[in-house]
Write a protein that holds these residues in place. Structure first.
Motif, PDB file in Angstrom:
ATOM      1  N   GLU A  98      84.164  17.150 -93.987  1.00  0.00           N
ATOM      2  CA  GLU A  98      84.387  16.333 -92.789  1.00  0.00           C
ATOM      3  C   GLU A  98      84.121  17.092 -91.489  1.00  0.00           C
ATOM      4  OE1 GLU A  98      85.113  13.023 -92.597  1.00  0.00           O
ATOM      5  OE2 GLU A  98      84.728  13.067 -94.759  1.00  0.00           O
ATOM      6  N   MET A  99      84.525  18.355 -91.436  1.00  0.00           N
ATOM      7  CA  MET A  99      84.373  19.151 -90.215  1.00  0.00           C
ATOM      8  C   MET A  99      83.609  20.440 -90.546  1.00  0.00           C
ATOM      9  SD  MET A  99      85.974  17.458 -87.769  1.00  0.00           S
ATOM     10  CE  MET A  99      86.662  18.508 -86.501  1.00  0.00           C
ATOM     11  N   PRO A 100      82.304  20.346 -90.788  1.00  0.00           N
ATOM     12  CA  PRO A 100      81.540  21.527 -91.199  1.00  0.00           C
ATOM     13  C   PRO A 100      81.208  22.448 -90.027  1.00  0.00           C
ATOM     14  CG  PRO A 100      80.079  19.654 -91.022  1.00  0.00           C
ATOM     15  CD  PRO A 100      81.469  19.149 -90.743  1.00  0.00           C
ATOM     16  N   VAL A 101      81.109  23.721 -90.323  1.00  0.00           N
ATOM     17  CA  VAL A 101      80.620  24.713 -89.372  1.00  0.00           C
ATOM     18  C   VAL A 101      79.891  25.787 -90.173  1.00  0.00           C
ATOM     19  CG1 VAL A 101      82.783  26.067 -89.382  1.00  0.00           C
ATOM     20  CG2 VAL A 101      81.196  26.284 -87.458  1.00  0.00           C
ATOM     21  N   ALA A 102      78.735  26.195 -89.697  1.00  0.00           N
ATOM     22  CA  ALA A 102      78.000  27.299 -90.318  1.00  0.00           C
ATOM     23  C   ALA A 102      78.192  28.527 -89.423  1.00  0.00           C
ATOM     24  CB  ALA A 102      76.530  26.962 -90.454  1.00  0.00           C
ATOM     25  N   ILE A 103      78.599  29.626 -90.032  1.00  0.00           N
ATOM     26  CA  ILE A 103      78.796  30.887 -89.310  1.00  0.00           C
ATOM     27  C   ILE A 103      77.733  31.846 -89.815  1.00  0.00           C
ATOM     28  CG2 ILE A 103      80.388  32.788 -88.837  1.00  0.00           C
ATOM     29  CD1 ILE A 103      82.677  30.772 -89.524  1.00  0.00           C
ATOM     30  N   THR A 104      76.890  32.326 -88.901  1.00  0.00           N
ATOM     31  CA  THR A 104      75.787  33.196 -89.304  1.00  0.00           C
ATOM     32  C   THR A 104      75.777  34.486 -88.495  1.00  0.00           C
ATOM     33  OG1 THR A 104      74.148  32.304 -87.759  1.00  0.00           O
ATOM     34  CG2 THR A 104      74.390  31.155 -89.866  1.00  0.00           C
ATOM     35  N   PHE A 105      75.217  35.517 -89.109  1.00  0.00           N
ATOM     36  CA  PHE A 105      75.013  36.817 -88.463  1.00  0.00           C
ATOM     37  C   PHE A 105      73.553  37.201 -88.644  1.00  0.00           C
ATOM     38  CE2 PHE A 105      79.472  36.730 -89.428  1.00  0.00           C
ATOM     39  CZ  PHE A 105      80.051  37.297 -88.315  1.00  0.00           C
ATOM     40  N   GLU A 106      72.972  37.731 -87.606  1.00  0.00           N
ATOM     41  CA  GLU A 106      71.592  38.206 -87.650  1.00  0.00           C
ATOM     42  C   GLU A 106      71.623  39.724 -87.645  1.00  0.00           C
ATOM     43  OE1 GLU A 106      67.669  38.154 -88.114  1.00  0.00           O
ATOM     44  OE2 GLU A 106      68.828  36.316 -87.958  1.00  0.00           O
ATOM     45  N   GLY A 107      71.149  40.331 -88.711  1.00  0.00           N
ATOM     46  CA  GLY A 107      71.134  41.791 -88.812  1.00  0.00           C
ATOM     47  C   GLY A 107      72.275  42.283 -89.683  1.00  0.00           C
ATOM     48  N   CYS A 108      72.055  43.396 -90.340  1.00  0.00           N
ATOM     49  CA  CYS A 108      73.052  43.906 -91.297  1.00  0.00           C
ATOM     50  C   CYS A 108      73.864  45.050 -90.693  1.00  0.00           C
ATOM     51  CB  CYS A 108      72.365  44.322 -92.596  1.00  0.00           C
ATOM     52  SG  CYS A 108      71.127  45.621 -92.409  1.00  0.00           S
ATOM     53  N   GLY A 137      70.070  49.748 -95.440  1.00  0.00           N
ATOM     54  CA  GLY A 137      70.286  51.146 -95.797  1.00  0.00           C
ATOM     55  C   GLY A 137      69.960  52.151 -94.705  1.00  0.00           C
ATOM     56  N   THR A 138      69.520  51.686 -93.539  1.00  0.00           N
ATOM     57  CA  THR A 138      69.265  52.624 -92.437  1.00  0.00           C
ATOM     58  C   THR A 138      70.603  52.996 -91.784  1.00  0.00           C
ATOM     59  OG1 THR A 138      68.895  50.823 -90.866  1.00  0.00           O
ATOM     60  CG2 THR A 138      66.951  51.700 -92.011  1.00  0.00           C
ATOM     61  N   ALA A 139      70.572  53.917 -90.850  1.00  0.00           N
ATOM     62  CA  ALA A 139      71.789  54.491 -90.276  1.00  0.00           C
ATOM     63  C   ALA A 139      72.784  53.456 -89.754  1.00  0.00           C
ATOM     64  CB  ALA A 139      71.425  55.469 -89.158  1.00  0.00           C
ATOM     65  N   SER A 140      72.324  52.444 -89.060  1.00  0.00           N
ATOM     66  CA  SER A 140      73.261  51.486 -88.470  1.00  0.00           C
ATOM     67  C   SER A 140      73.443  50.222 -89.305  1.00  0.00           C
ATOM     68  CB  SER A 140      72.787  51.107 -87.067  1.00  0.00           C
ATOM     69  OG  SER A 140      71.539  50.456 -87.147  1.00  0.00           O
ATOM     70  N   CYS A 141      72.750  50.134 -90.431  1.00  0.00           N
ATOM     71  CA  CYS A 141      72.799  48.909 -91.242  1.00  0.00           C
ATOM     72  C   CYS A 141      73.445  49.145 -92.597  1.00  0.00           C
ATOM     73  CB  CYS A 141      71.390  48.366 -91.431  1.00  0.00           C
ATOM     74  SG  CYS A 141      70.712  47.677 -89.918  1.00  0.00           S
TER      75      CYS A 141
END
Length: 168
Positions: A98-108, A137-141
């Motif tokens: 009834e009350m959907p929301v998609a929560i997304t993140f860009e980048g790991c 797998g890089t330093a900040s990801c």
């Protein structure tokens, strides 16, 4: 597709949902909301770059603000949906709550696992993380094992943004 037609909005957050109204009078969420194209239902897709207490780039949201966003969503009885659920709905192969929301993140970024994931679990929300294969797998990801942890421990859906965040 719907993803290519999304429009960034930065207006007071009053979004009419399929069976109710979501309102954020303090405007906490409006800068993170995308609306869909004509085929998409009217519900928020929250798009975050990451979570951090201090951010000189202006791309990340502070942990306290992120928790406030989640509290507003929980108070409004929103239920998180995955991008796959949205796809099935648009293909007329599934339903949405009834009350959907998609929560997304860009980048790991590591802060997704260290800060965002525990908060999402606390409020009983799931999210989708999009990442470029080359950055894993890089330093900040996050590493591949940490991405698997996001899936298994926190119910994240993991999506690909190509090899280098190029359009697919």
């Amino acid at each position: 597709t719907c993803r290519n037609n999304r429009v960034f909005i930065n207006i007071p957050c009053e979004i009419t949902l399929r069976s109710g109204s979501y309102s954020d009078n303090d405007n906490y969420l409006s800068q993170y909301i995308f609306t869909g194209c004509m085929k998409c239902p009217d519900f928020p897709i929250l798009c975050y770059q990451g979570i951090a207490e201090h951010d000189s780039s202006g791309l990340l949201v502070r942990p306290a603000d992120f928790e406030r966003h989640l509290a507003v969503l929980r108070r409004r009885q929103c239920e998180s949906v995955s991008i796959e659920q949205i796809k099935r709905f648009l293909d007329e192969e599934g339903e949405l709550p009834e009350m959907p929301v998609a929560i997304t993140f860009e980048g790991c970024r590591r802060n997704v696992l260290e800060i965002a994931a525990p908060m999402l679990k606390k409020y009983e929300f799931k999210a989708t993380l999009f990442t470029a294969a080359k950055t894993v797998g890089t330093a900040s990801c996050l590493s591949w094992a940490e991405l698997e942890e996001l899936q298994s421990e926190y119910g994240f859906e993991i999506g690909c943004s190509g090899k280098n965040y190029n359009f697919l």
